[in-house]
Design an enzyme around this catalytic site. Structure first.
Site, PDB file in Angstrom:
ATOM      1  CB  SER A  21       0.041  18.114  -7.814  1.00  0.00           C
ATOM      2  OG  SER A  21       0.628  16.752  -8.125  1.00  0.00           O
ATOM      3  CB  THR A  22      -1.583  14.786  -3.987  1.00  0.00           C
ATOM      4  OG1 THR A  22      -0.985  14.174  -5.006  1.00  0.00           O
ATOM      5  CG2 THR A  22      -2.729  14.060  -3.554  1.00  0.00           C
ATOM      6  CG  ASP A  70       9.855  10.889  -5.273  1.00  0.00           C
ATOM      7  OD1 ASP A  70       9.164  11.654  -5.776  1.00  0.00           O
ATOM      8  OD2 ASP A  70      10.735  11.046  -4.640  1.00  0.00           O
ATOM      9  CE  LYS A 130       7.505  12.941   1.867  1.00  0.00           C
ATOM     10  NZ  LYS A 130       7.067  13.608   0.805  1.00  0.00           N
ATOM     11  N   GLY A 146      11.717  16.297  -3.760  1.00  0.00           N
ATOM     12  CA  GLY A 146      11.871  17.861  -3.198  1.00  0.00           C
ATOM     13  C   GLY A 146      13.085  18.171  -2.614  1.00  0.00           C
ATOM     14  CD  GLU A 161       8.643  16.381   2.019  1.00  0.00           C
ATOM     15  OE1 GLU A 161       7.954  16.662   1.198  1.00  0.00           O
ATOM     16  OE2 GLU A 161       9.495  15.426   1.936  1.00  0.00           O
ATOM     17  CE  LYS A 169       2.611  10.528  -6.824  1.00  0.00           C
ATOM     18  NZ  LYS A 169       3.643  11.386  -7.045  1.00  0.00           N
TER      19      LYS A 169
HETATM   20  C1  5RP Z   1       9.107  15.025  -3.291  1.00  0.00           C
HETATM   21  C2  5RP Z   1       7.736  14.572  -2.508  1.00  0.00           C
HETATM   22  C3  5RP Z   1       6.263  15.141  -3.122  1.00  0.00           C
HETATM   23  O1  5RP Z   1       5.435  14.900  -1.857  1.00  0.00           O
HETATM   24  C4  5RP Z   1       5.853  14.393  -4.124  1.00  0.00           C
HETATM   25  O2  5RP Z   1       6.769  14.524  -5.226  1.00  0.00           O
HETATM   26  C5  5RP Z   1       4.453  15.082  -4.477  1.00  0.00           C
HETATM   27  O3  5RP Z   1       3.902  14.383  -5.425  1.00  0.00           O
HETATM   28  P1  5RP Z   1       2.814  14.835  -6.204  1.00  0.00           P
HETATM   29  O4  5RP Z   1       2.831  16.028  -6.933  1.00  0.00           O
HETATM   30  O5  5RP Z   1       2.183  13.724  -7.413  1.00  0.00           O
HETATM   31  O6  5RP Z   1       1.515  14.975  -5.249  1.00  0.00           O
HETATM   32  O7  5RP Z   1       7.607  13.486  -2.025  1.00  0.00           O
HETATM   33  O8  5RP Z   1       9.999  14.559  -2.617  1.00  0.00           O
END
Ligand code: 5RP
Length: 229
Positions: A27-28, A83, A93, A96, A102, A120
């Site tokens: 989401s960020t 995370d 992380k 996802g 990544e 975070k």
């Molecule tokens: C998944 C991650 C994502 O980048 C993370 O969960 C995104 O977080 P947010 O929605 O709070 O920006 O690392 O493994």
């Protein structure tokens, strides 16, 4: 106040002119895409890459074209969420399941910047987040066997899909193992030892990779820098 939006505004200020920019998931990062789309003239000057299917779709929806990661060896900046991130800017992380892509983009970047809200930032990783290991299908039993030798108290489970009947299969055609600790071990040694197990493709621990973490707090945004040494 939306703290993730505040972090995204600060993140945009690091982009200077024509450059190769990588974007991760979450989401960020979606806020960053939305801000980039507000100035399409400047946005079109950028070469954009992403590790995330969802971010890719959002970029296309906003009118950007996305370039193929396999065509480059270096990025100027890679932005991604996480995370959790600790004071040394090591990050977990795990949510996802796309950490291999990544980490590739993060490793290509001259500057890898984590972005997120105050939730975070931590002094020690929380055990509610597992270490995720992408493994070759043929190593499905071998890797947990080796992980148990390294961390006798840890529980290993295969990540299953909640939408289809069966296991999660990564973009790379591999499986994911979630390693649940009763207490997170020191990140440096885990990174080394797990990566050395044959059949491990990549882990969700981003050790010693990020140079900055842009964290938005109720009191304002702080750009945490990686400690020297
Ligand atoms: C998944 C991650 C994502 O980048 C993370 O969960 C995104 O977080 P947010 O929605 O709070 O920006 O690392 O493994």
């Amino acid at each position: 106040m939306d703290l993730k939006k505040e972090a995204a505004i600060k993140a945009i200020s690091f982009i200077k002119g024509k450059s190769k920019i990588g974007l991760g998931a979450g989401s960020t990062i979606a806020h960053i895409v939305n801000f980039l789309a507000m100035d399409m003239v400047a946005g079109q000057e950028l070469s954009l890459f992403t590790s995330s299917f969802t971010t890719h779709q959002l970029l296309l929806e906003k009118g950007f074209s996305v370039r193929h990661t396999g065509d480059i060896a270096e990025l100027d900046i890679y932005f991604d969420g996480c995370d959790q991130v600790d004071k040394d800017l090591n990050a977990v992380k795990s949510g996802g399941g796309i950490h291999t892509r990544e980490k590739l983009l993060a490793s290509m970047a001259q500057l890898f910047i984590l972005v997120g809200d105050q939730a975070k930032y931590t002094s020690r990783f929380d055990v509610k987040y597992p270490l995720v290991i992408e493994v070759l299908p043929e190593a499905l039993f071998f890797v947990p066997y080796q992980v148990h030798k390294l961390f006798p108290g840890a529980r290993v489970s295969q990540r299953m899909s909640d939408r289809t009947d069966g296991a999660v299969i990564t973009f790379n055609g591999n499986y994911l193992l979630d390693v649940w600790f009763t207490e997170w071990p020191e990140p440096g040694p885990i990174n080394q030892s797990v990566k050395l197990i044959t059949g491990v493709v990549e882990t969700s621990l981003f050790y010693n990779l990020a140079q900055k973490a842009i964290i938005a707090y109720n009191e304002g945004v702080i750009v945490h820098e990686k400690p020297i040494g």
